[in-house]
Design a protein around this motif. Structure first.
Motif, PDB file in Angstrom:
ATOM      1  N   ALA A 215      66.720  47.271   1.077  1.00 60.97           N
ATOM      2  CA  ALA A 215      66.515  47.096   2.443  1.00 60.97           C
ATOM      3  C   ALA A 215      65.480  46.079   2.912  1.00 60.97           C
ATOM      4  CB  ALA A 215      66.390  48.475   3.017  1.00 60.97           C
TER       5      ALA A 215
ATOM      6  N   ASP B 249      62.154  49.253   9.333  1.00 62.97           N
ATOM      7  CA  ASP B 249      61.895  49.495   7.992  1.00 62.97           C
ATOM      8  C   ASP B 249      60.480  49.023   7.621  1.00 62.97           C
ATOM      9  OD1 ASP B 249      64.368  50.969   7.652  1.00 62.97           O
ATOM     10  OD2 ASP B 249      65.349  49.170   7.098  1.00 62.97           O
TER      11      ASP B 249
ATOM     12  N   GLN C  87      66.092  53.647   7.641  1.00 66.11           N
ATOM     13  CA  GLN C  87      66.497  54.656   8.740  1.00 66.11           C
ATOM     14  C   GLN C  87      67.853  54.478   9.042  1.00 66.11           C
ATOM     15  OE1 GLN C  87      63.276  54.904  11.703  1.00 66.11           O
ATOM     16  NE2 GLN C  87      62.247  53.410  10.522  1.00 66.11           N
ATOM     17  N   ASP C  88      68.442  53.284   8.909  1.00 70.52           N
ATOM     18  CA  ASP C  88      69.934  53.037   9.012  1.00 70.52           C
ATOM     19  C   ASP C  88      70.114  53.087  10.766  1.00 70.52           C
ATOM     20  OD1 ASP C  88      72.637  52.413   8.516  1.00 70.52           O
ATOM     21  OD2 ASP C  88      73.011  54.736   8.592  1.00 70.52           O
TER      22      ASP C  88
ATOM     23  N   SER D 136      70.997  46.942  11.178  1.00 67.98           N
ATOM     24  CA  SER D 136      71.588  46.335  10.047  1.00 67.98           C
ATOM     25  C   SER D 136      71.558  44.879  10.419  1.00 67.98           C
ATOM     26  CB  SER D 136      73.086  46.692   9.440  1.00 67.98           C
ATOM     27  OG  SER D 136      73.810  46.731  10.693  1.00 67.98           O
TER      28      SER D 136
END
Lengths: 314, 249
Positions: free
Chosen positions: A64, A72, A173-174, A177
């Motif tokens: 990520a 993030d 944490q999604d 993106s």
């Protein structure tokens, strides 16, 4: 007591901006640590360990972090911030994106784009497009700071031998993106580190006409910049913009061509060592900050200047 | 979908402010005040979303002294539906602003908060990121293009290297950069109409937020002045000066 600097990199090499932030960090009490978070960024961690004045490198690997998102990066910073009194980053678009998010999570008021360290709790920063220099004292226990790179020399990239420690990533944490990046390919030096910058404004009239600036730039190994007007008009991409809300630059020589000199542009370049202005309007405000001014038609002057410089080099 | 647009009242971008002689601040008495240009872009974008049928309501919010209502009237004249004014005489810093906005967001439950990336007075570039953090929402800063999708927003961001595209789940905070749009001028009929649009008045206490400043601006000084230099008559003279006098070639 220690100072954590968030390193900026592309998973292959450490950004020069980070070296400037390290110098600011070294003026604060405590050891300087560098946080290198990325994907397969071992080479960056090794390079970071060699930076003069760095005592430790925190190395974090996670897919990520390959194209890092603020969400993030901020969580990661918060997870390691416990033992630090200061969290710093260069005031690049990367640092500006991540640090305030971390500051809010830490309930700390951030100091943006400091240009001087006066005392461990007191700093200087510009406000009002560079028209006032403020001395600011922070009452927070933990201080989150972005650093204007032009105000601090770059730390030496070699000479240090920091210990590299591996640190745990924080689960992404999604929330967002990464989709893609359009990088403007420039064979020329980067605006942030160029010794000479040739900048164009509305006076150039078109993107096509920027070619004459590029020729001039290539003759002296310069970077090419632009005023907001030239970017808004679509002559050149956004990453060329020099100014209050674009890039802040301070080269040895700044050649402003067809730029009238709005306050916002001056805020981005007035710390250049020598400023040259070329403009057909002798009343243009740019002449008030220029060391050398040449009034006239830029389409005649610029090619002539390129030729003259070629001759003087030959 | 509701869009919340925070707008800040700042010294107009054409004004070159002066530092007060005693260094206690900058002199902004009797200077022209306007909506922060980046917030104007945010307001415009929100109104365009409504005009495109993607947003149902645009709510402008401003924090600070009574005169912020003028800024809210500008947003209403541009096309915002209603406004909220959180009135306080306290100097608001970005963290306090983010906390107040979080409280407003919790009352209004918008799907999108659109605001300027930076205010041109304190030049902090923090509020959007801080608000997103406090809400636990994703952030898309420095936006130059915004496309709404089902439950998400696709945003092009102006970064140092060029442009970056990210997708953020909604609700989200988006901060605007210069190239997102060109804000409209409010027409006279719309300025008249805006006078009848509602502005709700709140206080920080109503929102339960401590707005005390954490940063103490001790003093202000004029930046080092550059001397205007000389005009040269020719390219040859310029090159000679750069080489022999300035030593930069």
């Amino acid at each position: 007591m220690a100072v954590l600097v968030l390193a900026q990199h592309d998973n292959a090499s450490l950004a020069k901006a980070t070296l400037h932030a390290v110098t600011a960090a070294s003026q604060l009490p405590g050891d300087v640590h560098l946080l290198v978070a990325g994907e397969s960024c071992g080479a960056v961690a090794e390079a970071a360990a060699k930076v003069a004045g760095v005592a430790r490198v925190l190395h974090v690997e996670h897919p990520a972090y390959g194209a890092p998102l603020a969400e993030d990066m901020a969580s990661l910073l918060v997870s390691v911030a416990g033992e630090y009194d200061y969290v710093l980053a260069a005031a690049t678009t990367f640092g500006k994106n991540v640090l305030p998010r971390a500051a809010a999570l830490l309930d700390t008021a951030q100091l943006s784009e400091i240009v001087a360290v006066e005392a461990p709790d007191t700093f200087k920063r510009y406000v009002y497009a560079g028209n006032a220099l403020a001395t600011v004292k922070s009452a927070d226990a933990k201080r989150v700071i972005t650093v204007r790179t032009t105000a601090f020399e770059a730390a030496a990239a070699e000479g240090g031998s920091a210990e590299v420690t591996t640190v745990q990533a924080v689960e992404p944490q999604d929330l967002a993106s990464f989709v893609g990046r359009e990088v403007s390919e420039q064979a020329r030096p980067d605006l942030g580190s160029a010794r000479v910058i040739v900048s164009g404004g509305r006076g150039l009239g078109s993107g096509e006409n920027f070619k004459i600036l590029e020729e001039l730039a290539d003759t002296v190994g310069a970077a090419v910049g632009a005023s907001r007007a030239a970017v808004d008009a679509g002559f050149v991409p956004n990453d060329y913009q020099v100014g209050q809300t674009g890039k802040i630059v301070a080269p040895e020589l700044y050649i402003a061509v067809g730029i009238s000199g709005a306050i916002q542009h001056l805020a981005g370049m007035k710390d250049s060592k020598v400023i040259v202005a070329i403009n057909k309007d002798e009343e243009a405000p740019i002449f008030q900050v220029a060391d050398y001014g040449l009034v006239g038609d830029l389409f005649k002057i610029v090619p002539e200047l390129t030729d003259e410089l070629k001759r003087s080099k030959a | 979908m509701k869009v919340l647009v925070p707008v800040k009242r700042v010294v107009d971008y054409n004004v070159k402010v002066r530092v007060k002689a005693d260094g206690s601040g900058v002199d902004i008495a009797n200077v022209k005040m306007s909506m922060n240009p980046f917030d104007e872009i945010a307001t415009e974008e929100a109104i365009r979303l409504k005009e495109a049928g993607k947003a149902t309501e645009v709510i402008a919010v401003s924090l600070g002294e009574t005169k912020c209502q003028e800024t809210l009237r500008t947003a209403l004249a541009m096309g915002a539906d209603r406004a909220i004014h959180v009135e306080t005489g306290v100097e608001l810093q970005p963290l306090a602003v983010a906390k107040l906005l979080k409280a407003v967001v919790e009352r209004e439950t918008p799907d999108l908060v659109l605001l300027g990336k930076q205010a041109i007075d304190d030049d902090s570039n923090q509020t959007a990121q801080m608000l997103a953090a406090l809400l636990g929402w994703p952030q898309a800063t420095f936006a130059s293009k915004l496309e709404l999708e089902d439950g998400a927003a696709l945003v092009a961001r102006e970064v140092d290297e060029g442009l970056e595209q990210i997708r953020v789940k909604l609700p989200a905070v988006v901060s605007t950069d210069l190239r997102l749009n060109e804000p409209r001028y409010a027409s006279l009929p719309n300025i008249m109409k805006a006078k009848r649009k509602p502005i709700e008045a709140l206080k920080p206490e109503d929102l339960g937020v401590d707005v005390a400043p954490r940063l103490d601006y001790l003093r202000f000084e004029e930046p080092p002045k550059r001397q205007a230099g000389v005009k040269v008559g020719s390219v040859a003279e310029l090159v000679a000066k750069l080489r022999d006098e300035a030593g930069v070639l």
